[in-house]
Each structure stands twice: as C-alpha cells, then as structure tokens.
Write a protein that holds these residues in place. Structure first.
Motif, PDB file in Angstrom:
ATOM      1  N   ILE A  53       0.891  -1.168   0.000  1.00  0.00           N
ATOM      2  CA  ILE A  53       0.000   0.000   0.000  1.00  0.00           C
ATOM      3  C   ILE A  53       0.925   1.213   0.000  1.00  0.00           C
ATOM      4  N   MET A  54       1.043   1.817  -1.164  1.00  0.00           N
ATOM      5  CA  MET A  54       2.014   2.900  -1.371  1.00  0.00           C
ATOM      6  C   MET A  54       1.386   4.192  -0.854  1.00  0.00           C
ATOM      7  N   ASP A  55       1.714   4.567   0.369  1.00  0.00           N
ATOM      8  CA  ASP A  55       1.012   5.696   0.974  1.00  0.00           C
ATOM      9  C   ASP A  55       1.993   6.773   1.446  1.00  0.00           C
ATOM     10  N   GLY A  56       1.521   8.018   1.437  1.00  0.00           N
ATOM     11  CA  GLY A  56       2.306   9.112   2.007  1.00  0.00           C
ATOM     12  C   GLY A  56       2.894  10.081   0.997  1.00  0.00           C
ATOM     13  N   ASN A  57       2.476   9.977  -0.257  1.00  0.00           N
ATOM     14  CA  ASN A  57       2.997  10.917  -1.269  1.00  0.00           C
ATOM     15  C   ASN A  57       2.661  12.360  -0.901  1.00  0.00           C
ATOM     16  N   GLY A  58       1.417  12.563  -0.477  1.00  0.00           N
ATOM     17  CA  GLY A  58       0.948  13.915  -0.155  1.00  0.00           C
ATOM     18  C   GLY A  58       1.707  14.497   1.021  1.00  0.00           C
ATOM     19  N   ARG A  59       1.870  13.702   2.079  1.00  0.00           N
ATOM     20  CA  ARG A  59       2.575  14.192   3.269  1.00  0.00           C
ATOM     21  C   ARG A  59       4.058  14.438   2.981  1.00  0.00           C
ATOM     22  N   PRO A  83       3.704  21.012  -3.809  1.00  0.00           N
ATOM     23  CA  PRO A  83       2.364  20.527  -4.104  1.00  0.00           C
ATOM     24  C   PRO A  83       2.303  18.995  -4.089  1.00  0.00           C
ATOM     25  N   ARG A  84       1.140  18.461  -3.758  1.00  0.00           N
ATOM     26  CA  ARG A  84       0.978  16.999  -3.637  1.00  0.00           C
ATOM     27  C   ARG A  84       1.433  16.266  -4.891  1.00  0.00           C
ATOM     28  N   THR A  85       1.205  16.919  -6.031  1.00  0.00           N
ATOM     29  CA  THR A  85       1.528  16.272  -7.296  1.00  0.00           C
ATOM     30  C   THR A  85       3.019  15.891  -7.397  1.00  0.00           C
ATOM     31  N   GLY A  96       4.820  14.900  -4.928  1.00  0.00           N
ATOM     32  CA  GLY A  96       4.925  13.646  -4.169  1.00  0.00           C
ATOM     33  C   GLY A  96       4.532  12.451  -5.021  1.00  0.00           C
ATOM     34  N   HIS A  97       3.465  12.619  -5.805  1.00  0.00           N
ATOM     35  CA  HIS A  97       3.034  11.508  -6.670  1.00  0.00           C
ATOM     36  C   HIS A  97       4.085  11.202  -7.742  1.00  0.00           C
ATOM     37  N   THR A  98       4.665  12.267  -8.297  1.00  0.00           N
ATOM     38  CA  THR A  98       5.699  12.063  -9.324  1.00  0.00           C
ATOM     39  C   THR A  98       6.896  11.312  -8.732  1.00  0.00           C
ATOM     40  N   PHE A 102      -0.689  -1.156  -4.838  1.00  0.00           N
ATOM     41  CA  PHE A 102      -1.994  -0.486  -4.774  1.00  0.00           C
ATOM     42  C   PHE A 102      -1.800   0.910  -5.377  1.00  0.00           C
ATOM     43  N   ALA A 103      -2.232   1.067  -6.617  1.00  0.00           N
ATOM     44  CA  ALA A 103      -1.963   2.306  -7.354  1.00  0.00           C
ATOM     45  C   ALA A 103      -3.111   3.312  -7.231  1.00  0.00           C
ATOM     46  N   PHE A 104      -4.342   2.787  -7.199  1.00  0.00           N
ATOM     47  CA  PHE A 104      -5.493   3.699  -7.162  1.00  0.00           C
ATOM     48  C   PHE A 104      -6.694   2.902  -6.657  1.00  0.00           C
ATOM     49  N   GLU A 111     -11.977   4.083  -3.934  1.00  0.00           N
ATOM     50  CA  GLU A 111     -12.396   5.247  -3.128  1.00  0.00           C
ATOM     51  C   GLU A 111     -11.600   6.506  -3.497  1.00  0.00           C
ATOM     52  N   ASN A 112     -10.480   6.345  -4.213  1.00  0.00           N
ATOM     53  CA  ASN A 112      -9.659   7.511  -4.550  1.00  0.00           C
ATOM     54  C   ASN A 112     -10.332   8.468  -5.544  1.00  0.00           C
ATOM     55  N   TRP A 113     -11.424   8.017  -6.184  1.00  0.00           N
ATOM     56  CA  TRP A 113     -12.168   8.917  -7.081  1.00  0.00           C
ATOM     57  C   TRP A 113     -12.755  10.088  -6.308  1.00  0.00           C
ATOM     58  N   SER A 114     -12.852   9.942  -4.986  1.00  0.00           N
ATOM     59  CA  SER A 114     -13.464  11.025  -4.199  1.00  0.00           C
ATOM     60  C   SER A 114     -12.472  12.175  -3.958  1.00  0.00           C
ATOM     61  N   ARG A 115     -11.260  12.061  -4.433  1.00  0.00           N
ATOM     62  CA  ARG A 115     -10.295  13.169  -4.287  1.00  0.00           C
ATOM     63  C   ARG A 115     -10.612  14.274  -5.298  1.00  0.00           C
ATOM     64  N   PRO A 116     -10.065  15.462  -5.094  1.00  0.00           N
ATOM     65  CA  PRO A 116     -10.337  16.539  -6.051  1.00  0.00           C
ATOM     66  C   PRO A 116      -9.981  16.085  -7.474  1.00  0.00           C
ATOM     67  N   ALA A 174      -8.563  17.416  -9.944  1.00  0.00           N
ATOM     68  CA  ALA A 174      -7.202  17.681 -10.453  1.00  0.00           C
ATOM     69  C   ALA A 174      -6.228  16.607  -9.963  1.00  0.00           C
ATOM     70  N   GLU A 175      -6.405  16.162  -8.713  1.00  0.00           N
ATOM     71  CA  GLU A 175      -5.497  15.138  -8.180  1.00  0.00           C
ATOM     72  C   GLU A 175      -5.761  13.789  -8.854  1.00  0.00           C
ATOM     73  N   VAL A 176      -7.049  13.470  -9.056  1.00  0.00           N
ATOM     74  CA  VAL A 176      -7.391  12.213  -9.744  1.00  0.00           C
ATOM     75  C   VAL A 176      -6.740  12.216 -11.117  1.00  0.00           C
ATOM     76  N   ASP A 197      -4.153  13.887 -12.115  1.00  0.00           N
ATOM     77  CA  ASP A 197      -2.700  13.729 -11.925  1.00  0.00           C
ATOM     78  C   ASP A 197      -2.314  12.269 -11.787  1.00  0.00           C
ATOM     79  N   LEU A 198      -3.044  11.575 -10.924  1.00  0.00           N
ATOM     80  CA  LEU A 198      -2.716  10.172 -10.636  1.00  0.00           C
ATOM     81  C   LEU A 198      -2.913   9.301 -11.873  1.00  0.00           C
ATOM     82  N   LEU A 199      -4.006   9.547 -12.594  1.00  0.00           N
ATOM     83  CA  LEU A 199      -4.247   8.766 -13.815  1.00  0.00           C
ATOM     84  C   LEU A 199      -3.172   9.074 -14.853  1.00  0.00           C
TER      85      LEU A 199
HETATM   86  C1  IPE Z   1      -0.529   7.558  -1.877  1.00  0.00           C
HETATM   87  O1  IPE Z   1      -0.250   8.774  -1.304  1.00  0.00           O
HETATM   88  C2  IPE Z   1      -1.003   7.667  -3.320  1.00  0.00           C
HETATM   89  C3  IPE Z   1      -2.387   7.231  -3.516  1.00  0.00           C
HETATM   90  C4  IPE Z   1      -3.253   6.969  -2.572  1.00  0.00           C
HETATM   91  C5  IPE Z   1      -2.825   7.066  -4.886  1.00  0.00           C
HETATM   92  P1  IPE Z   1      -1.386   9.735  -0.756  1.00  0.00           P
HETATM   93  O2  IPE Z   1      -1.827  10.636  -1.843  1.00  0.00           O
HETATM   94  O3  IPE Z   1      -2.478   8.965  -0.118  1.00  0.00           O
HETATM   95  O4  IPE Z   1      -0.578  10.555   0.324  1.00  0.00           O
HETATM   96  P2  IPE Z   1      -1.068  11.034   1.746  1.00  0.00           P
HETATM   97  O5  IPE Z   1      -1.649   9.844   2.450  1.00  0.00           O
HETATM   98  O6  IPE Z   1      -2.087  12.100   1.523  1.00  0.00           O
HETATM   99  O7  IPE Z   1       0.174  11.543   2.422  1.00  0.00           O
END
Ligand code: IPE
Ligand code: IPE
Ligand code: MG
Length: 247
Positions: free
Chosen positions: A16-22, A30-32, A34-36, A60-62, A65-70, A72-74, A76-78
């Motif tokens: 579960i690849m988590d924490g890009n935003g933080r 910007p969060r983007t 972190g995703h890059t 776990f890429a997407f 439930e991640n569709w509920s994000r803004p 622009a972020e969705v 970005d991720l796609l």
């Molecule tokens: C993981 O990082 C990426 C996805 C869920 C696609 P997050 O975007 O959840 O980063 P945090 O949890 O807000 O730090």
C-alpha cells in the motif's frame, strides 16, 4: 542476489504505497510532486523485488475510493499511471516482467483501460516477476462482483448454492491464479488496510513502515523483509519449535 532458494523470502509481497501527499507537504511542495516522486519509488520497488527473487509484487496504485479526491489530483494520478505504462512497458518487458491488473474494469473512461490491457497482453508470456497493478481496486467491490457472478451461476443452474466452497469464491476474484500475499507492506505510518485485498490478506504478515512512499527503496524494502523473516507464521496451527517440544 537472486534468492529463489533463500528461506523466508516471501513469494508474494503487496504494497500500500502511501504518504505521497505528506512527503510533499513536509517539503512545502504541491501533492503532485509527491506523486511524481512516488513513480520513481515504484521503479525501485520492482527492481529490488526482482533482485530478491520475489515472484509476485502487487502495488496499490489507485483505490475505488480515490475517485473522491479533487478532480485535479485524480487526473494527476491517472496521468502518472498512463505515463508509467507508456515509458516503462518496453523496459519491464525486456526485464521479463509479467504485468497483471486487478480492479474493476467497467466504466473506465479514456485510454487508461486500453493501456493497461496492452501492458498485460505485451507481457503475458514473460516468466519473471509478476507485477500486479491494483487500479480502481477495492476489496469490497471485488468481493461483491464475485458474489454477483456466483449468483448468476446458481441462477443458470451451473452450481448449487449448497456446493459453494471457498475455492468457488476465490476463483471469481480478480486475483484468481495468484497466490495470496505473504507480506503486506504499508508506508507512511498508517496502520490500516484501506479496503486492500481483504480476502487474500487472511494470513498475510502486515508490516507498517513509518517512511513515506517517495522515500521507498532498497533500504525500506530490506527492513520490511527483515521484519517478515523474523515472524512466526502459524496459519492457525502450532509453530515448528512448539511442535518439536510437544511432539
Ligand atoms: C498515496 O499517497 C497515493 C495514492 C493513494 C494514490 P497519498 O496521496 O495517499 O498521500 P497522503 O496519504 O495524503 O500523504
Ligand atoms: C490507500 O491509500 C490507497 C492507495 C495506496 C492507492 P489512501 O491514502 O487512499 O488510504 P486512506 O484514505 O488513508 O485510508
Ligand atoms: Mg494516503
């Protein structure tokens, strides 16, 4: 470092690849960003898994439930997933990686599904690491789709409801044919599954690492594997050392 014969190396690792935003927030970015950076960590994870002789790596890429994000972020991720497949498919293919995608394929718009299917088709015959990309994936959704298919089979008279076994249910899941994960790693310090592989995780060892996903690499992977190797997996039975004493 191929450790096909090394004891205690898991056959299937799911992450579960988590924490890009933080990761980005801590740097005032910007969060983007972190995703890059997270995509680079994906490349490192695939490489290290291959080095260890791990057979299956699920990322776990997407989530469904991640569709509920803004929006622009969705988007970005796609976009990142699309670019990852476009840029890395040839290299992954050359490295003998077999790609498989799990998650709901219905109602996906645009070119993302054709790209994922192309990745699967191109690499179908490969015999190295199986890289499973969980995209638009949610375990409850997966189980619901499986239940629906079983109900259809019963309705069609192909299966009697009292004959349904665990195997029937497992065979309708997206992961059919893939062994259950031995180890599930989650980065970023969160300690939950967030609707990931709920059925398949029944006996997985869970390892929660404090580091954020963009920092994932050989060091964090090693750490998770060390923790895994020290665990005593009993599957409801008794550990070997206990059996030796009792027996
Ligand atoms: C993981 O990082 C990426 C996805 C869920 C696609 P997050 O975007 O959840 O980063 P945090 O949890 O807000 O730090
Ligand atoms: C899980 O992370 C989904 C992916 C890593 C793709 P989230 O960041 O979406 O999970 P929650 O919302 O913190 O539980
Ligand atoms: Mg998160």
């Amino acid at each position: 470092m191929n450790s096909g014969s090394t004891p205690n190396v898991p056959k299937h690792v799911a992450i579960i690849m988590d924490g890009n935003g933080r990761w980005a927030k801590e740097r005032g970015l910007p969060r983007t960003v972190g995703h890059t950076k997270g995509v680079e960590a994906v490349r490192r994870a695939v490489e290290v898994a291959g080095d260890y002789g791990i057979r299956y790596l699920t990322l776990f890429a997407f989530s469904s439930e991640n569709w509920s994000r803004p929006e622009a972020e969705v988007s970005d991720l796609l976009g990142l997933l699309r670019r990852f497949i476009r840029r890395d498919l040839a290299e992954l293919h050359k490295s003998n990686v077999r790609i498989k995608v799990i998650g709901d394929r219905e109602n996906l718009k645009g070119d993302i599904l054709p790209l994922l299917i192309e990745a699967e088709d191109t690499t179908r015959g490969n015999s190295g690491l199986t890289l499973i990309i969980a995209f638009n994936y949610g375990a409850r959704d997966e189980l619901t789709r499986a239940a629906r298919r079983l109900a259809n089979m019963v309705e069609a008279g192909e299966l009697a409801s009292q004959d349904i076994t665990e195997h029937h249910l497992a065979s309708q899941l997206d992961t059919f044919g893939i062994p259950d994960p031995d180890l599930i790693i989650r980065t970023s310090g969160e300690e939950r599954l967030s609707n990931f592989l709920l059925w398949q995780a029944a006996y997985a060892e869970l390892v929660f690492l404090p580091g954020y996903w963009p920092d994932f690499g050989r060091e964090m992977f090693d750490e998770a594997l060390r923790i895994f190797a020290a665990r005593d997996r009993r599957f409801g039975g008794l550990s070997e050392s206990t059996t030796a004493v009792v027996g």
